[in-house]
Scaffold this active site. Structure first.
Site, PDB file in Angstrom:
ATOM      1  N   LYS A   1      -3.644 -12.852  11.488  1.00 53.87           N
ATOM      2  CA  LYS A   1      -5.246 -13.003  11.556  1.00 53.87           C
ATOM      3  C   LYS A   1      -5.790 -14.035  10.708  1.00 53.87           C
ATOM      4  O   LYS A   1      -6.416 -14.930  11.015  1.00 53.87           O
ATOM      5  CB  LYS A   1      -5.777 -11.801  11.067  1.00 53.87           C
ATOM      6  N   THR A   2      -5.252 -14.200   9.379  1.00 54.82           N
ATOM      7  CA  THR A   2      -5.559 -15.201   8.676  1.00 54.82           C
ATOM      8  C   THR A   2      -5.320 -16.547   8.759  1.00 54.82           C
ATOM      9  O   THR A   2      -6.040 -17.529   8.846  1.00 54.82           O
ATOM     10  CB  THR A   2      -5.036 -14.821   7.019  1.00 54.82           C
TER      11      THR A   2
ATOM     12  N   LYS B   1      -8.634  -2.241   0.568  1.00 59.85           N
ATOM     13  CA  LYS B   1      -8.691  -1.569   1.870  1.00 59.85           C
ATOM     14  C   LYS B   1      -9.357  -0.081   1.630  1.00 59.85           C
ATOM     15  O   LYS B   1      -9.686   0.560   2.630  1.00 59.85           O
ATOM     16  CB  LYS B   1      -7.177  -0.918   1.986  1.00 59.85           C
TER      17      LYS B   1
ATOM     18  N   HIS C   1     -11.175  -4.348  12.090  1.00 60.87           N
ATOM     19  CA  HIS C   1     -10.046  -4.845  11.117  1.00 60.87           C
ATOM     20  C   HIS C   1      -9.474  -6.377  11.905  1.00 60.87           C
ATOM     21  O   HIS C   1      -8.624  -6.393  12.763  1.00 60.87           O
ATOM     22  CB  HIS C   1      -8.932  -4.012  11.260  1.00 60.87           C
TER      23      HIS C   1
ATOM     24  N   SER D   1      -1.629  -6.331   9.186  1.00 61.43           N
ATOM     25  CA  SER D   1      -1.322  -7.136   8.275  1.00 61.43           C
ATOM     26  C   SER D   1       0.051  -8.084   8.956  1.00 61.43           C
ATOM     27  O   SER D   1       0.955  -7.334   9.415  1.00 61.43           O
ATOM     28  CB  SER D   1      -0.971  -6.717   7.105  1.00 61.43           C
TER      29      SER D   1
ATOM     30  N   ARG E   1       0.739  -1.138  -0.118  1.00 60.95           N
ATOM     31  CA  ARG E   1      -0.060  -0.195   0.118  1.00 60.95           C
ATOM     32  C   ARG E   1       1.052   1.185  -0.202  1.00 60.95           C
ATOM     33  O   ARG E   1       2.081   1.312   0.364  1.00 60.95           O
ATOM     34  CB  ARG E   1      -0.973  -0.072   1.034  1.00 60.95           C
TER      35      ARG E   1
ATOM     36  N   ARG F   1       1.183 -12.204  -2.042  1.00 63.49           N
ATOM     37  CA  ARG F   1      -0.376 -12.342  -1.589  1.00 63.49           C
ATOM     38  C   ARG F   1      -0.784 -13.297  -2.371  1.00 63.49           C
ATOM     39  O   ARG F   1      -0.590 -13.562  -3.513  1.00 63.49           O
ATOM     40  CB  ARG F   1      -0.917 -11.063  -1.653  1.00 63.49           C
TER      41      ARG F   1
ATOM     42  N   ASP G   1     -10.612 -10.817   7.601  1.00 65.88           N
ATOM     43  CA  ASP G   1      -9.849  -9.561   7.702  1.00 65.88           C
ATOM     44  C   ASP G   1     -10.656  -8.296   8.324  1.00 65.88           C
ATOM     45  O   ASP G   1     -10.202  -7.605   8.883  1.00 65.88           O
ATOM     46  CB  ASP G   1      -9.162  -9.134   6.241  1.00 65.88           C
TER      47      ASP G   1
END
Length: 531
Positions: free
Chosen positions: A242-243, A201, A220, A238, A57, A322, A257
């Site tokens: 989390k994933t 995002k 988030h 990130s 990003r 990704r 997410d």
């Protein structure tokens, strides 16, 4: 010759042209990607594409249009940078005119939000076919009988044209790259970057503005549900897990997410997952590994030239490799992706200092303190310019995506935690035995065991040790985890070195929390470092 920009007021003319491909199927999009030379078909059937210069990003190139209807609500600053309506209009014309001149344009029309009562219709207009496949997999697709645009809520439109570059001297931007949100015109402009995550995002930022107006907390976090219907939320930036941690074979995935928490429970904002896949293996993360198949998008992953197999250990393009795939690529999901109220909340932090305990049970005050602090480390590749982990504080574990003041979200979370008697744990997925560079990353098997114990209620009344500096209660025993791993100072070769680094981090916590001047004093006193 002077470059004359044609005046354009909306995208209606563009969308009615013959070169517009609207809501193509996955096979048709894959055909277009290969035909146009935008990507490569991998051995698993996924499409691999590269994003060029920008592999993460570009937060410094993200802007919100300064408009009368939203001016007093936006939390202006380094995250929500203002830009004028004139600059927006100028770049809008450039983007639309560029898209009109292309031989092919790709359009996806779907939703953000699995809760039908609050879902947002969205339209994504792309220069690249692979970006449109990404949108098709990441957002919620229309089902038979769906009314996409029913007049109740006007769609938000993303116009994505990576080939269009801003001129900072005339367009009011910092660089050639721009991500601009206009709430009044319900439009997002993206140019100068190929990184697909900007689309995802941007919509999350929109939902973070709209949902609180409906008394829904946007979060988030990832979420899953156990066999008994117990719901768990995993907050974190990130790369904090989390994933990975929500993809549990014994629990059904709600989403990885972005979620909303309404009076009826939790729902996913998205229709897919965007997982980091550096060092991915079937052994460590089987659900994610097996989800990467036909229709999935691999971003910046290096392939074997002969076999077209993905080398997930190769970070030569970026650490921020990704994979984008639909939720349906995972077998044990909740469909539709919504469930009841959470029983357990996990705050994930990748502590680059290596001093926080691997798991701690939080009081309400500590939970509010750590939610507002949002301490973690920015990991390599997630943003431009980040090449190694950096200690950072990201309010609500998602400050880059929060248009409103942080206390709006914190107060909503506190109210909901109290109403539903939620247990909250702080889990360090970062370093142990030393800071980044000398210590080692916490073993995933240990983290999974600690999270499993928390979700099963095994830590509710467990015996604990209190960390004297941070005031955190850490269980003395967790099944499947060596006892000495639970006490961070025991993992360091020097207790003096540990205390010195811990005090350094505690001071950073205190300094950061000074910006929350209107927070209840009990949170600052009872929630943070005690020395």
């Amino acid at each position: 010759m002077m470059n004359i920009i044609r005046k354009t007021t909306d995208v209606t003319e563009l969308l009615n042209r013959d070169q517009v491909h609207r809501n193509l199927s996955v096979p048709n999009l894959v055909e277009k990607i290969l035909e146009r030379g935008e990507g490569t078909l991998t051995s698993s059937g996924a499409v691999k594409a590269e994003t060029g210069t920008y592999t993460g990003r570009s937060p410094k190139d993200k802007y919100t249009v300064d408009e009368p209807s939203t001016r007093d609500q936006i939390d202006w600053g380094s995250v929500n940078q203002p830009i004028s309506s004139d600059s927006f209009d100028r770049l809008y014309a450039k983007v639309v005119n560029h898209l009109q001149d292309l031989d092919e344009v790709f359009v996806f029309e779907g939703f953000a939000g699995a809760d039908e009562a609050s879902r947002l219709p969205i339209r994504v207009v792309n220069e690249r076919a692979w970006h449109n496949l990404f949108a098709h997999q990441l957002f919620i697709r229309q089902a038979t009988g769906d009314q996409w645009e029913n007049g109740q809520e006007k769609p938000f439109t993303i116009l994505s044209a990576p080939s269009v570059k801003a001129d900072p001297s005339t367009d009011g931007t910092r660089s050639e790259t721009f991500i601009i949100v206009s709430f009044e015109k319900r439009t997002i402009l993206i140019g100068g970057t190929e990184y697909a995550g900007e689309m995802k995002k941007s919509i999350f930022s929109i939902m973070n503005y709209l949902l609180p107006q409906k008394d829904i907390l946007p979060m988030h976090c990832s979420a899953n549900v156990g066999p008994e219907g117990d719901v768990a939320l995993f907050f974190g930036l990130s790369g904090t897990g989390k994933t990975t941690l929500s993809a549990d074979a014994d629990r059904r995935l709600i989403g990885d997410d972005e979620h909303g928490w309404s009076d009826n429970g939790v729902f996913n904002i998205e229709g897919g997952c965007y997982a980091k896949c550096i060092q991915l293996s079937r052994e460590k993360e089987p659900q994610i590994f097996d989800a990467i198949r036909f229709g999935s998008v691999l971003e910046n992953v290096v392939l074997d030239a002969e076999t077209k197999e993905a080398d997930y250990n190769d970070s030569s393009l970026t650490e921020n490799t990704r994979a984008a795939y639909p939720l349906q690529a995972i077998s044990n999901i909740v469909d539709p992706s919504k469930a009841g109220h959470p029983n357990t909340i996990i705050f994930l932090t990748a502590d680059a200092f290596g001093v926080l305990p691997p798991i701690s049970k939080l009081t309400k005050e500590q939970a509010m303190y750590h939610f507002l602090s949002g301490y973690t480390s920015k990991l390599a590749g997630t943003e431009r310019g980040v090449t190694e982990p950096e200690a950072t504080f990201s309010t609500c574990f998602g400050s880059p995506f929060l248009p409103l003041r942080p206390t709006v979200y914190a107060e909503m979370l506190g109210k909901k935690m109290e109403e539903h008697e939620v247990e909250v744990f702080l889990v360090n997925t970062g370093w142990t035995g030393g800071a980044y560079g000398t210590g080692s990353r916490m073993k995933l098997s240990y983290t999974r065991a600690m999270v499993r114990a928390a979700l099963h209620g095994e830590l509710t009344n467990a015996e604990t040790n209190k960390n004297g500096l941070f005031g955190l209660e850490t269980p003395t025993h967790v099944p499947g985890v060596p006892d000495d791993v639970l006490i961070p100072r025991f993992a360091w070769p020097s207790e003096t070195a540990y205390e010195e680094k811990a005090r350094e981090l505690a001071n950073q916590f205190k300094e950061n929390f000074k910006k929350f001047s209107k927070v209840d004093e009990s949170i600052a006193k009872l929630g943070g470092p005690t020395a």
